[in-house]
Every structure is written in C-alpha cells, then in structure tokens.
Design a protein around this motif. Sequence first.
Motif, PDB file in Angstrom:
ATOM      1  N   ARG A  26       0.826  -1.201   0.000  1.00 38.22           N
ATOM      2  CA  ARG A  26       0.000   0.000   0.000  1.00 38.22           C
ATOM      3  C   ARG A  26       0.865   1.256   0.000  1.00 38.22           C
ATOM      4  NH1 ARG A  26      -2.676   1.088   4.177  1.00 38.22           N
ATOM      5  NH2 ARG A  26      -1.644  -0.395   5.562  1.00 38.22           N
ATOM      6  N   ILE A  28       1.235   5.478   0.929  1.00 37.17           N
ATOM      7  CA  ILE A  28       0.822   6.675   1.666  1.00 37.17           C
ATOM      8  C   ILE A  28       1.478   7.866   0.973  1.00 37.17           C
ATOM      9  CG2 ILE A  28       0.983   7.977   3.828  1.00 37.17           C
ATOM     10  CD1 ILE A  28       0.926   5.340   5.312  1.00 37.17           C
ATOM     11  N   ARG A  73      -4.328  10.176   4.240  1.00 38.59           N
ATOM     12  CA  ARG A  73      -4.839   8.923   4.778  1.00 38.59           C
ATOM     13  C   ARG A  73      -5.447   8.061   3.666  1.00 38.59           C
ATOM     14  NH1 ARG A  73      -6.172  12.942   8.127  1.00 38.59           N
ATOM     15  NH2 ARG A  73      -8.398  12.945   7.647  1.00 38.59           N
ATOM     16  N   ALA A  74      -5.788   6.849   4.022  1.00 36.29           N
ATOM     17  CA  ALA A  74      -6.247   5.865   3.035  1.00 36.29           C
ATOM     18  C   ALA A  74      -7.425   6.378   2.217  1.00 36.29           C
ATOM     19  CB  ALA A  74      -6.634   4.571   3.742  1.00 36.29           C
ATOM     20  N   SER A  79      -2.867   8.246  -1.682  1.00 35.98           N
ATOM     21  CA  SER A  79      -2.831   7.093  -0.778  1.00 35.98           C
ATOM     22  C   SER A  79      -3.806   6.000  -1.192  1.00 35.98           C
ATOM     23  CB  SER A  79      -3.140   7.537   0.657  1.00 35.98           C
ATOM     24  OG  SER A  79      -2.098   8.348   1.165  1.00 35.98           O
ATOM     25  N   SER A  80      -3.365   4.767  -1.020  1.00 44.26           N
ATOM     26  CA  SER A  80      -4.198   3.611  -1.367  1.00 44.26           C
ATOM     27  C   SER A  80      -5.437   3.557  -0.483  1.00 44.26           C
ATOM     28  CB  SER A  80      -3.404   2.318  -1.168  1.00 44.26           C
ATOM     29  OG  SER A  80      -2.210   2.325  -1.905  1.00 44.26           O
ATOM     30  N   ALA A  82      -8.300   1.791   1.738  1.00 35.85           N
ATOM     31  CA  ALA A  82      -8.385   0.638   2.635  1.00 35.85           C
ATOM     32  C   ALA A  82      -9.711   0.708   3.370  1.00 35.85           C
ATOM     33  CB  ALA A  82      -7.227   0.632   3.632  1.00 35.85           C
ATOM     34  N   SER A  90      -3.737   3.293  12.315  1.00 32.99           N
ATOM     35  CA  SER A  90      -3.045   4.369  11.611  1.00 32.99           C
ATOM     36  C   SER A  90      -1.745   4.758  12.298  1.00 32.99           C
ATOM     37  CB  SER A  90      -3.951   5.599  11.506  1.00 32.99           C
ATOM     38  OG  SER A  90      -4.205   6.159  12.787  1.00 32.99           O
ATOM     39  N   GLY A 225     -12.522   7.015   0.790  1.00 38.74           N
ATOM     40  CA  GLY A 225     -11.788   7.454   1.964  1.00 38.74           C
ATOM     41  C   GLY A 225     -12.670   8.201   2.946  1.00 38.74           C
TER      42      GLY A 225
END
Length: 306
Positions: A26, A28, A73-74, A79-80, A82, A90, A225
């Motif tokens: 992943r 960030i 953040r995800a 950012s990937s 999730a 986190s 997200g």
Amino acid sequence: MEKEWAAAPRIERQGEDNRLILGDGRVIGFREYGAADGLPMLCFHGTPGSRFMFGIADEFARHKGLRLIAPERAGFGLSSFAKARPLARSADEMAALCDALGIERVAVAGVSGGAPFAVAFAAARPERVAAMGLVSPIGPFAGPESPKRIGPAHRLTFRVLPGVPLLYRVLFSFGRAGFLLVPDAMAALLISRSAPSDWRILSEKRVRKNLLRGLREGVRPGIGGAVEELRCFSRPWNLAFENITAPTILWQGLSDRNVPVSAALRLGELIPGCDVQRIEGAGHYWILRNYGHVLESVTRLAREAA
C-alpha cells in the motif's frame, strides 16, 4: 504490529510529491513544507482533504524553522484505499513514515477529521510525540467517551447515516462531483452553511483557493476514503487516552457548525492535561487564518518538552 513494517518501507520521491510504500504494497502519499532541516511536525488534514492542505503554511514554516510533513490517509489523494480499520492502526503507518524519514520524535497537529488520527498516534506511540495541537477536532460519538448531547444535524451525520451506507455514498458522490466540476459553487455552499466569522475567511481568494485545492485532490480518487473515515468516527475509538503524555492544546470555535462543539470539548477532557482554548465567535475555518499561531504554539510546547 511493528513487525509488519519491518520489511523496510521505502520512500519514492517525484518532484514535490512523495510516496511511502509499505511492506504490504500500500501507498501513503505525502508532501513536505517549510525547512527541510527544521523541527518535524506531522500535520493531519481534515475529512475529506489531502497533502495540499498545509501548503498555505509553507512560507511561515520556512521562516520559523519548521518541517511540516503532511501525509494523506487511506483513499485520499495519492494514498491507497483501505476499508475502515481501528484508529490505532493508523499509528503503525505514521510510525513507519517517521522511521523511513529517519525521525525519532515529532510534534503533531490534527485539523477537524485529522484530529482523531493525531490522537491515535499520541496514544499508541507516546514516546514519539513531543507535543500535539488539535484544531476544530472531531470528537468521539460512541461509547463512554461520547458527549451527553449533540445537535440533531450532527446526530444524523455521525450516528444515523453511518448505518445507511448506500445513502452516505449517494450524498458523498454528489459532493465529489461538485468539488471536481463546479468548485466555485461548492465554495459558495461552504460559505452559506458556515458561521459568520467563517464567511470573511472563506471570501479571501488565496485561502479559498488553497482549501478547494486540498478538497478536490482528496476526493479525486473517489469517495471511499471519506465514507470509511466517517464510519470509523461513528464507532468507539478504543484509544488509551491515559497513555498520552505529549503536552496538548485544543482550539475550538464555539460557533463551529461543521463539528459538534460538545464532542470536541469532550475530546479535550479525555486527553490528560489538555489545554482547551474555547474561542468565542470562531467557526470551523478559524485555522485558515491562524496557522501561524497554531504551529508556533505547538512548536513552543515541543521545544519546552525537549
């Protein structure tokens, strides 16, 4: 959890944009602002938001010798995505980012939806956080940490809608389309539903441009997200607040219409020794005119602690 990142996360740099590649593949995304050799500070953007949020503070940070590290953040920006995970998860990722940058201790700042992630890092890794600043924070809404009372609109947003994910996604999809296609109209909408003190702030072209840039980049990959974060906020946070040792200041405008003021103030009660600054007449966007004050205050705490 730390062993998962022992596969040596690596950083890839492309111009001003940076990517931390985690052990599981992943990504960030993050940017750095200010002085490269300055006092490091992790800066957590709002929900939705992106690495661009703190760009407006770049010149101030250079002048004051601060190194602002703004991770996404995800599901936001670079950012990937999730699925919603415990907030404490986190903290492992932020520790991995600090390790990859060769940073042992940092100050942290969290704005609005970024505040829970700043708090999670300070609670899970107290030895790594020198000081913390929280601005217009989202506070807890469930479990014993929740406030006794929040308004009906915020109850709908943070307690009812998370249980109706399809409706949540429809609303966020409309918002995303607005930010990408008609950003000026969305800015007008933000102004119309903000406190009067925010109207003057958001009417400043430079401030509005920076805010919209951060929001547009945050939702560019999709709405996942934002949806997952609001679902996460609506559940018990399960953080060890008592572990937080970093000196902390919390600024909360008492005319804030975006986050429940009662929940923000409740968060201040949960953090040991937190200095809660109640700002009469200030709204949610108070920070956009007061980056300097916030960053300088957190820096002072970090240096005093050192």
